[in-house]
Design an enzyme around this catalytic site. Structure first.
Site, PDB file in Angstrom:
ATOM      1  N   HIS A 132       0.651  -0.808   0.242  1.00  0.00           N
ATOM      2  CA  HIS A 132       0.044   0.249  -0.038  1.00  0.00           C
ATOM      3  C   HIS A 132       0.956   1.255  -0.265  1.00  0.00           C
ATOM      4  CE1 HIS A 132       0.720   0.089   4.380  1.00  0.00           C
ATOM      5  NE2 HIS A 132       0.882   1.195   4.357  1.00  0.00           N
TER       6      HIS A 132
HETATM    7  C1  UD1 Z   1      -2.576   4.765   6.378  1.00  0.00           C
HETATM    8  C2  UD1 Z   1      -1.392   4.873   7.238  1.00  0.00           C
HETATM    9  C3  UD1 Z   1       0.044   3.569   7.046  1.00  0.00           C
HETATM   10  C4  UD1 Z   1      -0.747   2.996   7.405  1.00  0.00           C
HETATM   11  C5  UD1 Z   1      -1.724   2.556   7.019  1.00  0.00           C
HETATM   12  C6  UD1 Z   1      -2.351   0.676   7.245  1.00  0.00           C
HETATM   13  C7  UD1 Z   1      -0.392   7.803   7.356  1.00  0.00           C
HETATM   14  C8  UD1 Z   1       0.419   9.061   7.085  1.00  0.00           C
HETATM   15  N1  UD1 Z   1      -0.806   6.133   7.114  1.00  0.00           N
HETATM   16  O1  UD1 Z   1      -2.327   4.675   5.427  1.00  0.00           O
HETATM   17  O2  UD1 Z   1       1.097   4.184   8.641  1.00  0.00           O
HETATM   18  O3  UD1 Z   1       0.442   2.106   7.114  1.00  0.00           O
HETATM   19  O4  UD1 Z   1      -2.598   3.724   7.091  1.00  0.00           O
HETATM   20  O5  UD1 Z   1      -3.265   0.816   6.356  1.00  0.00           O
HETATM   21  O6  UD1 Z   1      -1.480   8.220   8.150  1.00  0.00           O
HETATM   22  N2  UD1 Z   1      -9.942   4.468   2.414  1.00  0.00           N
HETATM   23  C9  UD1 Z   1     -10.836   3.147   2.363  1.00  0.00           C
HETATM   24  N3  UD1 Z   1     -11.330   3.415   3.236  1.00  0.00           N
HETATM   25  C10 UD1 Z   1     -11.043   3.820   4.658  1.00  0.00           C
HETATM   26  C11 UD1 Z   1      -9.387   4.549   4.697  1.00  0.00           C
HETATM   27  C12 UD1 Z   1      -9.223   4.538   3.305  1.00  0.00           C
HETATM   28  O7  UD1 Z   1     -11.180   3.168   1.204  1.00  0.00           O
HETATM   29  O8  UD1 Z   1     -11.277   3.121   5.509  1.00  0.00           O
HETATM   30  C13 UD1 Z   1      -9.188   5.023   1.216  1.00  0.00           C
HETATM   31  C14 UD1 Z   1      -9.018   6.211   1.193  1.00  0.00           C
HETATM   32  O9  UD1 Z   1      -9.602   7.266   0.826  1.00  0.00           O
HETATM   33  C15 UD1 Z   1      -7.682   6.706   0.297  1.00  0.00           C
HETATM   34  C16 UD1 Z   1      -6.977   5.451   1.003  1.00  0.00           C
HETATM   35  O10 UD1 Z   1      -7.673   4.650   0.730  1.00  0.00           O
HETATM   36  O11 UD1 Z   1      -7.847   6.737  -0.503  1.00  0.00           O
HETATM   37  C17 UD1 Z   1      -5.959   5.541   2.118  1.00  0.00           C
HETATM   38  O12 UD1 Z   1      -5.752   6.106   2.905  1.00  0.00           O
HETATM   39  P1  UD1 Z   1      -5.107   6.975   3.786  1.00  0.00           P
HETATM   40  O13 UD1 Z   1      -5.486   6.888   5.622  1.00  0.00           O
HETATM   41  O14 UD1 Z   1      -4.789   8.520   3.260  1.00  0.00           O
HETATM   42  O15 UD1 Z   1      -3.691   5.611   4.376  1.00  0.00           O
HETATM   43  P2  UD1 Z   1      -2.688   4.947   4.346  1.00  0.00           P
HETATM   44  O16 UD1 Z   1      -3.233   4.620   2.504  1.00  0.00           O
HETATM   45  O17 UD1 Z   1      -3.979   4.224   4.014  1.00  0.00           O
END
Ligand code: UD1
Length: 375
Positions: free
Chosen positions: A210
């Site tokens: 990821h």
């Molecule tokens: C975050 C953490 C990372 C951790 C990872 C584990 C930060 C900077 N990064 O990254 O350290 O290893 O989580 O999962 O805090 N999304 C969904 N559903 C959700 C959550 C997120 O669809 O429940 C989507 C968001 O809209 C976004 C993407 O997933 O497009 C990434 O989510 P985001 O919270 O930005 O960071 P992660 O890449 O998950």
């Protein structure tokens, strides 16, 4: 009475906080003067990124959800800070406890510290040295204002000492994520895909990716996946896909190799059931490298650096870097039975939360915020 705010926001926070909650409740039930308020920032909000972990790990409903949701780094940081500042302005706590290195960790630490609420950081002091990772910035900012550091390794201790933190603020206690692993291991649960794919022990590989470096460029992600399937001699690859990665995979024009099975993010108990029985794990996560080390499962990390060097020096982890060419030689080593065995790092024994809460209960009350209105 010590009132703690416990902050969670994203998936890897939940397993770090669960044993802390269990220990506070245990002590409170025998009359000790310690209570908590569980604050979920809402950074992760899907059922399979957040809700299922609460159920499986026995975490109670959060007292507060800041519902920050998706957004850019700055949007999420700002939203969490605004929400948590309001909460603290209404009702302060004595100590803000943050875990790990996600956006929620840093944002709440800043909001608390500016309102004179001291900060404790569980998993403080670890560093990858890679400033392109948002998590590294979160670690550095959080640790620069943290009052009490609860560390997982001697490397973390020396990172902190080198940056000028006095020894009496550093507590080497072990790893609460491993508390959860050890506690939950007897409850690991077979996922439905085990039977539908006819999986057998040691006959498949678990894959998670990821990090923006690996997944945001579709051509790069594609090369990694093709290399993994080409080098694994037809072994089934179970790819538990994070929502961020799912969006990129959906944009591929040509189908992936049939040996790669794309699964939704799995719950904690099902995911670790798979990991425990796998031939190996390929990942760019940090936490998973700790869990594979404790379970003795070979782990290949597709990153150039790690903030958890003990998983390499003591454990079963190897850093392959992000160049797909490094995958085939590593896979050869695995398939010819030459992967190292590894040992478990000191204090990763399942009792870290007990040590942390004992230390917090013995902190000098003068060093805690005492303007709390919580009862
Ligand atoms: C975050 C953490 C990372 C951790 C990872 C584990 C930060 C900077 N990064 O990254 O350290 O290893 O989580 O999962 O805090 N999304 C969904 N559903 C959700 C959550 C997120 O669809 O429940 C989507 C968001 O809209 C976004 C993407 O997933 O497009 C990434 O989510 P985001 O919270 O930005 O960071 P992660 O890449 O998950």
């Amino acid at each position: 009475m010590i009132n703690l705010d416990l902050i969670v926001g994203a998936r890897p926070n939940f397993m770090k906080i669960a044993p802390i909650i269990r220990e506070i409740e245990r002590r409170a039930s025998k009359g000790d003067a310690v209570r908590y308020r569980l604050v979920h920032t809402g950074q992760h909000y899907d059922r399979n990124m957040s809700g299922s972990f609460f159920e499986e790990l026995g975490i109670p409903e959060p007292h507060v959800n800041l519902n920050v949701g998706s957004g850019s780094q700055a949007e999420q940081t700002a939203g969490i800070m605004i929400g948590y500042e309001k909460l603290l302005t209404d009702r302060k706590s004595n100590l803000c406890v943050v875990v790990g290195d996600v956006t929620s960790t840093m944002a709440c630490a800043i909001a608390a510290k500016k309102l004179l609420v001291p900060v404790a950081h569980i998993e403080g002091g670890i560093r990858s040295g890679d400033m392109t990772m948002p998590e590294e910035i979160n670690r550095i900012v959080t640790d620069s204002i943290t009052d009490y550091f609860f560390t997982t390794s001697e490397t973390a201790n020396s990172n902190l000492r080198r940056s000028g933190v006095e020894a009496q603020r550093i507590f080497f206690v072990g790893n609460t994520m491993i508390d959860t692993l050890i506690y939950s291991r007897p409850q690991f649960r077979k996922p439905a895909l085990w039977d539908s794919l006819n999986l057998e022990e040691k006959s498949y590989i678990v894959l998670t990716l990821h990090r923006p470096n690996n997944v945001d460029d579709p051509a790069n992600l594609r090369r990694l996946l093709d290399e993994i399937s080409n080098s694994s001699e037809g072994m089934q690859i179970i790819f538990a896909v994070h929502p961020r990665t799912r969006k990129i995979i959906n944009s591929f024009k040509n189908p992936l190799s049939p040996s790669i099975f794309i699964a939704e993010p799995l719950g904690y108990l099902e995911f670790n059931y798979l990991v425990e029985r796998s031939q190996a794990v390929i990942t760019d996560s940090g936490g998973i490298t700790e869990e594979t080390t404790v379970m003795g499962v070979p782990c290949m990390t597709l990153r150039n650096s790690t903030e958890r060097p003990e998983t390499v020096t003591l454990g079963t982890n190897e850093l392959l870097g992000t160049n797909p060419d490094s995958i085939t030689p590593a896979m050869q080593k695995l398939l010819t039975g030459q992967w190292k065995k590894g040992t478990i790092p000191p204090l990763w024994d399942g009792h870290t939360a007990e040590r942390i809460i004992e230390i917090i209960c013995n902190l000098n009350p003068k060093s805690l915020n005492n303007k709390t209105e919580l009862t």
